[in-house]
Design a protein around this motif. Structure first.
Motif, PDB file in Angstrom:
ATOM      1  N   GLU A 133       0.700  -1.248  -0.072  1.00 24.91           N
ATOM      2  CA  GLU A 133       0.086   0.045  -0.090  1.00 24.91           C
ATOM      3  C   GLU A 133       0.974   1.270   0.031  1.00 24.91           C
ATOM      4  OE1 GLU A 133      -3.219   0.234  -0.328  1.00 24.91           O
ATOM      5  OE2 GLU A 133      -4.161  -1.386   0.380  1.00 24.91           O
ATOM      6  N   MET A 134       0.898   1.829  -1.182  1.00 20.55           N
ATOM      7  CA  MET A 134       2.027   2.944  -1.297  1.00 20.55           C
ATOM      8  C   MET A 134       1.785   4.207  -0.593  1.00 20.55           C
ATOM      9  SD  MET A 134       4.355   1.642  -2.915  1.00 20.55           S
ATOM     10  CE  MET A 134       5.361   3.133  -3.228  1.00 20.55           C
ATOM     11  N   CYS A 135       0.339   4.179  -0.230  1.00 20.81           N
ATOM     12  CA  CYS A 135      -0.203   5.666   0.409  1.00 20.81           C
ATOM     13  C   CYS A 135       0.218   5.494   1.759  1.00 20.81           C
ATOM     14  CB  CYS A 135      -1.693   5.554   0.250  1.00 20.81           C
ATOM     15  SG  CYS A 135      -2.323   6.187  -1.475  1.00 20.81           S
ATOM     16  N   SER A 136       0.790   4.421   2.283  1.00 18.41           N
ATOM     17  CA  SER A 136       1.292   4.598   3.653  1.00 18.41           C
ATOM     18  C   SER A 136       2.752   4.993   3.645  1.00 18.41           C
ATOM     19  CB  SER A 136       1.402   2.974   4.208  1.00 18.41           C
ATOM     20  OG  SER A 136       0.197   2.189   4.328  1.00 18.41           O
ATOM     21  N   LEU A 137       3.279   5.126   2.799  1.00 21.56           N
ATOM     22  CA  LEU A 137       4.479   5.951   2.912  1.00 21.56           C
ATOM     23  C   LEU A 137       4.207   7.431   3.296  1.00 21.56           C
ATOM     24  CD1 LEU A 137       6.378   5.089  -0.516  1.00 21.56           C
ATOM     25  CD2 LEU A 137       7.048   4.301   1.613  1.00 21.56           C
ATOM     26  N   PRO A 138       5.288   8.090   4.145  1.00 19.89           N
ATOM     27  CA  PRO A 138       5.052   9.362   4.443  1.00 19.89           C
ATOM     28  C   PRO A 138       4.935  10.147   3.296  1.00 19.89           C
ATOM     29  CG  PRO A 138       6.806   8.283   5.813  1.00 19.89           C
ATOM     30  CD  PRO A 138       6.502   7.568   4.461  1.00 19.89           C
ATOM     31  N   ALA A 139       3.772  11.361   3.448  1.00 15.75           N
ATOM     32  CA  ALA A 139       3.631  12.075   2.369  1.00 15.75           C
ATOM     33  C   ALA A 139       4.506  13.258   2.225  1.00 15.75           C
ATOM     34  CB  ALA A 139       2.257  12.576   2.253  1.00 15.75           C
ATOM     35  N   GLU A 140       5.476  12.979   1.709  1.00 13.28           N
ATOM     36  CA  GLU A 140       6.667  14.039   1.773  1.00 13.28           C
ATOM     37  C   GLU A 140       6.921  14.741   0.230  1.00 13.28           C
ATOM     38  OE1 GLU A 140      10.291  11.811   2.506  1.00 13.28           O
ATOM     39  OE2 GLU A 140       9.872  11.372   4.733  1.00 13.28           O
ATOM     40  N   ILE A 141       6.648  16.105   0.420  1.00 14.88           N
ATOM     41  CA  ILE A 141       6.751  16.875  -0.828  1.00 14.88           C
ATOM     42  C   ILE A 141       7.795  18.131  -0.537  1.00 14.88           C
ATOM     43  CG2 ILE A 141       5.694  18.395  -2.303  1.00 14.88           C
ATOM     44  CD1 ILE A 141       3.100  17.000  -1.454  1.00 14.88           C
ATOM     45  N   ASP A 142       8.914  18.122  -1.118  1.00 20.10           N
ATOM     46  CA  ASP A 142       9.992  19.160  -1.012  1.00 20.10           C
ATOM     47  C   ASP A 142      10.187  19.872  -2.074  1.00 20.10           C
ATOM     48  OD1 ASP A 142      10.802  18.346   1.654  1.00 20.10           O
ATOM     49  OD2 ASP A 142      11.545  16.446   0.870  1.00 20.10           O
ATOM     50  N   PHE A 143      10.058  21.303  -2.150  1.00 22.82           N
ATOM     51  CA  PHE A 143       9.955  21.971  -3.464  1.00 22.82           C
ATOM     52  C   PHE A 143      11.338  22.809  -3.580  1.00 22.82           C
ATOM     53  CE2 PHE A 143       5.668  22.073  -2.125  1.00 22.82           C
ATOM     54  CZ  PHE A 143       4.994  21.590  -3.448  1.00 22.82           C
ATOM     55  N   PHE A 144      11.847  22.653  -4.849  1.00 21.10           N
ATOM     56  CA  PHE A 144      13.055  23.770  -5.259  1.00 21.10           C
ATOM     57  C   PHE A 144      12.591  24.671  -6.208  1.00 21.10           C
ATOM     58  CE2 PHE A 144      16.434  24.847  -8.131  1.00 21.10           C
ATOM     59  CZ  PHE A 144      17.434  25.300  -7.325  1.00 21.10           C
ATOM     60  N   LYS A 145      12.495  25.965  -5.976  1.00 26.24           N
ATOM     61  CA  LYS A 145      12.040  26.870  -6.613  1.00 26.24           C
ATOM     62  C   LYS A 145      13.148  27.921  -7.252  1.00 26.24           C
ATOM     63  CE  LYS A 145       8.671  30.682  -6.685  1.00 26.24           C
ATOM     64  NZ  LYS A 145       7.623  31.587  -6.146  1.00 26.24           N
ATOM     65  N   GLY A 146      13.443  27.582  -8.353  1.00 23.46           N
ATOM     66  CA  GLY A 146      14.634  28.279  -8.849  1.00 23.46           C
ATOM     67  C   GLY A 146      14.274  29.582  -9.568  1.00 23.46           C
ATOM     68  N   GLU A 147      15.394  30.630  -9.506  1.00 25.67           N
ATOM     69  CA  GLU A 147      15.049  32.062  -9.934  1.00 25.67           C
ATOM     70  C   GLU A 147      15.851  32.059 -11.138  1.00 25.67           C
ATOM     71  OE1 GLU A 147      13.414  34.418  -8.521  1.00 25.67           O
ATOM     72  OE2 GLU A 147      13.334  33.302  -6.730  1.00 25.67           O
ATOM     73  N   GLY A 148      14.747  31.943 -12.378  1.00 29.74           N
ATOM     74  CA  GLY A 148      15.227  31.918 -13.521  1.00 29.74           C
ATOM     75  C   GLY A 148      15.852  30.577 -13.957  1.00 29.74           C
ATOM     76  N   GLU A 149      15.591  29.553 -13.206  1.00 30.60           N
ATOM     77  CA  GLU A 149      16.242  28.164 -13.556  1.00 30.60           C
ATOM     78  C   GLU A 149      14.926  27.224 -13.296  1.00 30.60           C
ATOM     79  OE1 GLU A 149      19.178  27.278 -10.586  1.00 30.60           O
ATOM     80  OE2 GLU A 149      20.191  29.276 -10.843  1.00 30.60           O
ATOM     81  N   ILE A 150      15.380  25.811 -13.506  1.00 33.86           N
ATOM     82  CA  ILE A 150      14.190  24.785 -13.222  1.00 33.86           C
ATOM     83  C   ILE A 150      13.598  24.731 -11.862  1.00 33.86           C
ATOM     84  CG2 ILE A 150      13.945  22.385 -13.320  1.00 33.86           C
ATOM     85  CD1 ILE A 150      15.774  22.282 -15.777  1.00 33.86           C
ATOM     86  N   SER A 151      12.411  24.790 -11.851  1.00 30.81           N
ATOM     87  CA  SER A 151      11.680  24.469 -10.308  1.00 30.81           C
ATOM     88  C   SER A 151      10.939  22.934 -10.403  1.00 30.81           C
ATOM     89  CB  SER A 151      10.569  25.429 -10.214  1.00 30.81           C
ATOM     90  OG  SER A 151      11.159  26.672 -10.090  1.00 30.81           O
ATOM     91  N   TYR A 152      11.199  22.341  -9.368  1.00 33.41           N
ATOM     92  CA  TYR A 152      10.715  21.203  -9.068  1.00 33.41           C
ATOM     93  C   TYR A 152      10.233  20.830  -7.880  1.00 33.41           C
ATOM     94  CZ  TYR A 152      15.538  19.997  -7.479  1.00 33.41           C
ATOM     95  OH  TYR A 152      16.704  19.978  -6.658  1.00 33.41           O
ATOM     96  N   ALA A 153       9.713  19.608  -7.822  1.00 28.92           N
ATOM     97  CA  ALA A 153       9.139  18.965  -6.438  1.00 28.92           C
ATOM     98  C   ALA A 153       9.703  17.485  -6.317  1.00 28.92           C
ATOM     99  CB  ALA A 153       7.545  19.051  -6.323  1.00 28.92           C
ATOM    100  N   ASP A 154      10.326  17.264  -5.029  1.00 29.70           N
ATOM    101  CA  ASP A 154      10.471  15.942  -4.879  1.00 29.70           C
ATOM    102  C   ASP A 154       9.418  15.282  -3.844  1.00 29.70           C
ATOM    103  OD1 ASP A 154      12.958  15.432  -6.206  1.00 29.70           O
ATOM    104  OD2 ASP A 154      14.262  16.400  -4.536  1.00 29.70           O
ATOM    105  N   VAL A 155       8.926  14.481  -4.585  1.00 29.38           N
ATOM    106  CA  VAL A 155       7.630  13.939  -3.993  1.00 29.38           C
ATOM    107  C   VAL A 155       7.630  12.295  -3.805  1.00 29.38           C
ATOM    108  CG1 VAL A 155       5.161  13.854  -4.482  1.00 29.38           C
ATOM    109  CG2 VAL A 155       6.380  15.715  -5.471  1.00 29.38           C
ATOM    110  N   SER A 156       7.121  11.725  -2.546  1.00 24.75           N
ATOM    111  CA  SER A 156       7.140  10.606  -2.446  1.00 24.75           C
ATOM    112  C   SER A 156       6.057   9.890  -3.162  1.00 24.75           C
ATOM    113  CB  SER A 156       6.800  10.017  -1.025  1.00 24.75           C
ATOM    114  OG  SER A 156       5.659  10.673  -0.458  1.00 24.75           O
TER     115      SER A 156
END
Length: 531
Positions: A107-130
């Motif tokens: 059951e994958m929804c049991s993994l901690p719901a972690e979301i970490d953001f990288f907001k680039g200034e004029g660069e690539i922005s992304y989210a690291d998500v479980s």
């Protein structure tokens, strides 16, 4: 630490012996060191399709990637069993793809719901998500930063790992590609139990295999999702047609304007019910009262749905853009409607339809869905085939149809697209989704459901043989059917399976590869005898 590992392995051995026994001893929750394996549950043995029900022997509720790694490492190192493992996200599969008969469901929804953001200034922005995070959760959090993923599914209550294991498509796909084309990095637990971080430049073959890989090579436990600036508002437009050729031509016109248009879909309007149900989330008065003809002589209509993002800081003018675009379209006179909504409400539009169906008991019913990728040259013939095999007067559900662009898809991933053939515009293909419901309370019991499934098999088989169409979210009942589905891509798919999940532990519900034990046939492990 060594003692804990020994205890865990001993506990896992007990688990494996119990699973291989003709008697099932898993009757209560079992603590396997850091692992918590529970008895089978109703949710783990069913899915959204409500067509197949296959009970696992146990359910793993992981708290980390390491929990999944421990399980798969043990299974891949044991010669005592043929236990299989299926990763289950939101359970939105149709034909038991996330089930594991007498195996283990993770059951994958049991993994901690972690979301970490990288907001680039004029660069690539992304989210690291479980991998067990739902897209709706990512949307809610990213909007707080003025960001959002570029590519979506229509329904957002699906897990990140689940849609990336298929492709993830919606009306933005023509512009940004499927969700699997918007991933920068993955963390994957392979069938060997190895935890691997992979990307287009590091362990690229695993990265490409897992994207669209139907859960066959590894379990996605984390993903790095590409983000873009989120618009504040969306101009949402619908136009109606009584001619299929005009409908198709205008859809292709819209996807040729990526600088103006941000979303394009379409659907077939078969009857009053389909017109009403498709309008639940559209917050405008649609004054369209067509004549649907008679049962013996039905009249079919079509609707194009497109959207324009409104960025306030870019001085965009959605109303003006609609006027420019619609002046080039050939919809029915006076049958164009537009409304402005928030970006969140637009993306979450299907949730309103879900709540409406739940309120009248029509959500948890059978869903014998069929999704096809169809070459542009065959879309007219596919429409005729479809109409020959459904009854417009009593069809319950929605039929989606809209164009995709091939050059937005990476051929290195595991997704199977139809060959372009000799079409002069081979860049365009179509997705057709027959999203019907079958309610047992309204008389569609087992016999009725099997008849609908048989019709869909006929449509898929005929469209495949005559038009070169391919199933999306595919289901085939035999390994040979899967080989035909993959065609010239089969050898690569089987080779990747042999490398990343040699004992065929993962994804048993797909029915692609029969499980092997450690002393299994070497040639079979390399895909040469799967028939």
């Amino acid at each position: 630490m060594e003692l804990a590992m020994v205890c865990t392995r001993v506990s896992l051995l007990i688990l494996i012996l119990s699973l291989c026994s003709p008697y099932k001893f898993i009757q209560s929750p079992m603590d396997f060191g850091p692992l918590n394996l529970l008895p089978t549950t109703t949710t783990a043995s069913s899915d959204f399709g409500r067509i197949l029900f296959q009970s696992p022997a146990a359910v793993l509720k992981p708290q980390s990637s390491r929990d999944i790694s421990l399980l798969l490492s043990f299974l891949s190192g044991s010669s005592l069993n043929k236990v299989t493992v299926a990763a289950r996200g939101a359970g939105h599969s149709i034909h038991g793809q996330a089930q594991a008969l007498d195996g283990i469901v993770v059951e994958m929804c049991s993994l901690p719901a972690e979301i970490d953001f990288f907001k680039g200034e004029g660069e690539i922005s992304y989210a690291d998500v479980s991998g067990g995070v739902m897209w709706i959760e990512l949307l809610e959090q990213s909007l707080k930063l003025g960001l959002a993923p570029r590519s979506w599914t229509d329904y957002l209550y699906l897990t990140v790992g689940g849609t990336l294991s298929n492709a993830g498509i919606s009306g933005q796909t023509f512009k940004h590609g499927p969700q699997i084309s918007n991933v920068l990095q993955l963390e994957v637990v392979t069938g060997r139990g190895e935890i691997v971080k992979c990307s287009p430049s590091k362990d690229a073959d695993l990265f490409n295999a897992v994207l669209g890989g139907l859960g066959q090579f590894g379990i996605i436990t984390r993903a790095r999702i590409l983000l873009q600036e989120a618009p504040q508002k969306v101009k949402w437009v619908r136009a109606f047609y009584d001619d299929f050729s005009s409908f198709i031509m205008d859809q292709e016109l819209l996807v040729s304007m990526p600088d103006l248009v941000d979303y394009v879909e379409g659907f077939i309007v078969l009857n009053e019910r389909s017109l009403h149900s498709s309008s639940i989330a559209f917050p405008a008065n649609v004054d369209f009262n067509p004549d649907f003809g008679t049962k013996n002589n039905p009249k079919i209509y079509y609707c194009i749905e497109f959207a324009i993002h409104d960025y306030q800081n870019k001085n965009t003018n959605g109303e003006q853009a609609v006027q420019v675009i619609s002046s080039q379209m050939n919809h029915m006179v006076s049958q164009l409607y537009s409304v402005e909504v928030s970006y969140f409400d637009f993306l979450n539009r299907v949730r309103m339809e879900e709540m409406s169906l739940r309120s009248i008991g029509l959500w948890e019913v059978h869903h014998p869905w069929l999704n096809m990728f169809v070459p542009k040259a065959g879309i007219g013939d596919f429409r005729d085939l479809l109409m020959d095999n459904i009854s417009p007067d009593n069809f319950e559900g929605l039929i989606l149809i809209y164009p995709l662009l091939r050059d937005k898809w990476d051929a290195n991933t595991s997704v199977v697209l139809p060959d372009s053939g000799s079409s002069t515009d081979h860049r365009v293909m179509y997705v057709v989704g027959i999203l019907r419901s079958a309610n047992p309370d309204d008389g569609c019991s087992h016999h009725c459901l099997q008849e609908l499934l048989g019709r869909h098999r006929h449509i898929a088989g005929t469209a495949g043989a005559r038009l070169g169409a391919k199933q999306y979210l595919a289901y085939h009942s035999t390994p040979s059917g899967w080989q035909e589905h993959f065609g010239r891509r089969w050898e690569r798919f089987a080779e990747r399976k042999a490398r990343f999940d040699p004992l065929r532990i993962l994804g048993p519900g797909q029915g692609i590869f029969p499980r092997l034990s450690n002393d299994g046939d070497h040639d079979a492990a390399h895909g040469s005898s799967a028939t």
